[in-house]
Design a protein around this motif. Structure first.
Motif, PDB file in Angstrom:
ATOM      1  N   SER A   1     -23.396  20.659  -7.966  1.00  9.84           N
ATOM      2  CA  SER A   1     -22.539  21.814  -8.164  1.00  9.84           C
ATOM      3  C   SER A   1     -23.034  23.096  -7.499  1.00  9.84           C
ATOM      4  N   TRP A   2     -22.170  24.447  -7.614  1.00  7.17           N
ATOM      5  CA  TRP A   2     -22.407  25.360  -6.875  1.00  7.17           C
ATOM      6  C   TRP A   2     -22.552  26.521  -7.750  1.00  7.17           C
ATOM      7  N   THR A   3     -23.409  27.634  -7.734  1.00  6.46           N
ATOM      8  CA  THR A   3     -23.162  28.908  -8.263  1.00  6.46           C
ATOM      9  C   THR A   3     -21.997  29.619  -7.678  1.00  6.46           C
ATOM     10  N   GLU A   4     -21.085  30.041  -8.745  1.00  7.32           N
ATOM     11  CA  GLU A   4     -19.929  30.932  -8.337  1.00  7.32           C
ATOM     12  C   GLU A   4     -20.342  32.283  -8.815  1.00  7.32           C
ATOM     13  N   GLN A   5     -20.330  33.188  -7.976  1.00 12.38           N
ATOM     14  CA  GLN A   5     -20.573  34.724  -8.232  1.00 12.38           C
ATOM     15  C   GLN A   5     -19.137  35.599  -8.614  1.00 12.38           C
ATOM     16  N   GLY A   6     -17.850  34.870  -8.279  1.00  7.93           N
ATOM     17  CA  GLY A   6     -16.959  35.565  -8.485  1.00  7.93           C
ATOM     18  C   GLY A   6     -16.093  34.867  -9.502  1.00  7.93           C
ATOM     19  N   ALA A   7     -14.867  34.399  -9.259  1.00  7.30           N
ATOM     20  CA  ALA A   7     -14.266  33.646 -10.256  1.00  7.30           C
ATOM     21  C   ALA A   7     -13.059  32.787  -9.546  1.00  7.30           C
ATOM     22  N   GLY A   8     -13.179  31.564 -10.070  1.00 11.16           N
ATOM     23  CA  GLY A   8     -12.412  30.490  -9.380  1.00 11.16           C
ATOM     24  C   GLY A   8     -10.920  30.500 -10.056  1.00 11.16           C
ATOM     25  N   PRO A   9      -9.873  29.855  -9.697  1.00 15.93           N
ATOM     26  CA  PRO A   9      -8.568  29.990  -9.754  1.00 15.93           C
ATOM     27  C   PRO A   9      -8.131  30.156 -11.390  1.00 15.93           C
ATOM     28  N   ASP A  10      -9.092  29.368 -12.281  1.00 10.09           N
ATOM     29  CA  ASP A  10      -9.080  29.288 -13.653  1.00 10.09           C
ATOM     30  C   ASP A  10     -10.138  30.053 -14.357  1.00 10.09           C
ATOM     31  N   GLY A  11     -10.668  31.037 -13.549  1.00  9.80           N
ATOM     32  CA  GLY A  11     -11.785  31.944 -14.243  1.00  9.80           C
ATOM     33  C   GLY A  11     -13.160  31.442 -14.131  1.00  9.80           C
ATOM     34  N   GLU A  12     -13.313  30.049 -13.427  1.00 11.19           N
ATOM     35  CA  GLU A  12     -14.643  29.458 -13.376  1.00 11.19           C
ATOM     36  C   GLU A  12     -15.738  30.591 -12.417  1.00 11.19           C
TER      37      GLU A  12
END
Length: 167
Positions: free
Chosen positions: A95-106
């Protein structure tokens, strides 16, 4: 960093993955792959990667070793593909830690799903590296801990995570 000045490092990584049995040469042209996918889609939908491109059918993975060797000796063009099934089995759950938001809000802990991409190209006969391979090596060598990429590359992070784990 200029990637053209570090081709030996990328070749070393390809050699390591080859020794580990995680890459194979695939000899089909883009047109041949498109025909294979068209044939398969006659009987139903063929899987697509997160960008919407058809996943490589994997024919090169099943090619007999003697046939591979003969084609390589003959100088046939090829792409070196990561055997994603073997790579994911070796790397395990990532996995990875997303600090922003991906294309679908991830956001937060995002599961890496590199298998969605199929057997990605890591190098070609005439090109010793791909973006996927070189960016992982360059980031590691430069001590990069946080990566900012466009959302168009969000899901490619899964491929990068599996390569990080393998290398």
């Amino acid at each position: 960093r200029r990637q053209s000045e570090h081709l030996t490092l990328y070749r070393d990584a390809v050699d390591r993955l080859a020794r580990d049995g995680l890459i194979y040469p695939a000899f089909e042209s883009r047109a041949e792959i498109a025909r294979m996918v068209d044939e398969k889609e006659r009987t139903g939908a063929w899987p697509r990667d997160p960008d919407g491109a058809p996943v490589y059918p994997g024919n090169g993975r099943q090619l007999a070793e003697a046939e591979r060797a003969q084609r390589l000796r003959a100088g046939a063009p090829y792409a070196l593909r990561l055997d994603m099934i073997a790579a994911v089995a070796r790397a395990g759950t990532l996995s990875w830690t997303e600090q922003g938001a991906g294309p679908d809000g991830e956001t937060g802990d995002v599961p890496a799903r590199p298998e969605q991409w199929g057997d990605v190209i890591l190098a070609r006969k005439d090109t010793p590296t791909s973006y996927h391979l070189s960016v992982v090596i360059d980031d590691a060598l430069q001590g990069v801990t946080d990566v900012v990429r466009g959302q168009d590359l969000f899901w490619a992070t899964g491929v990068h995570r599996v390569l990080q784990a393998l290398l």
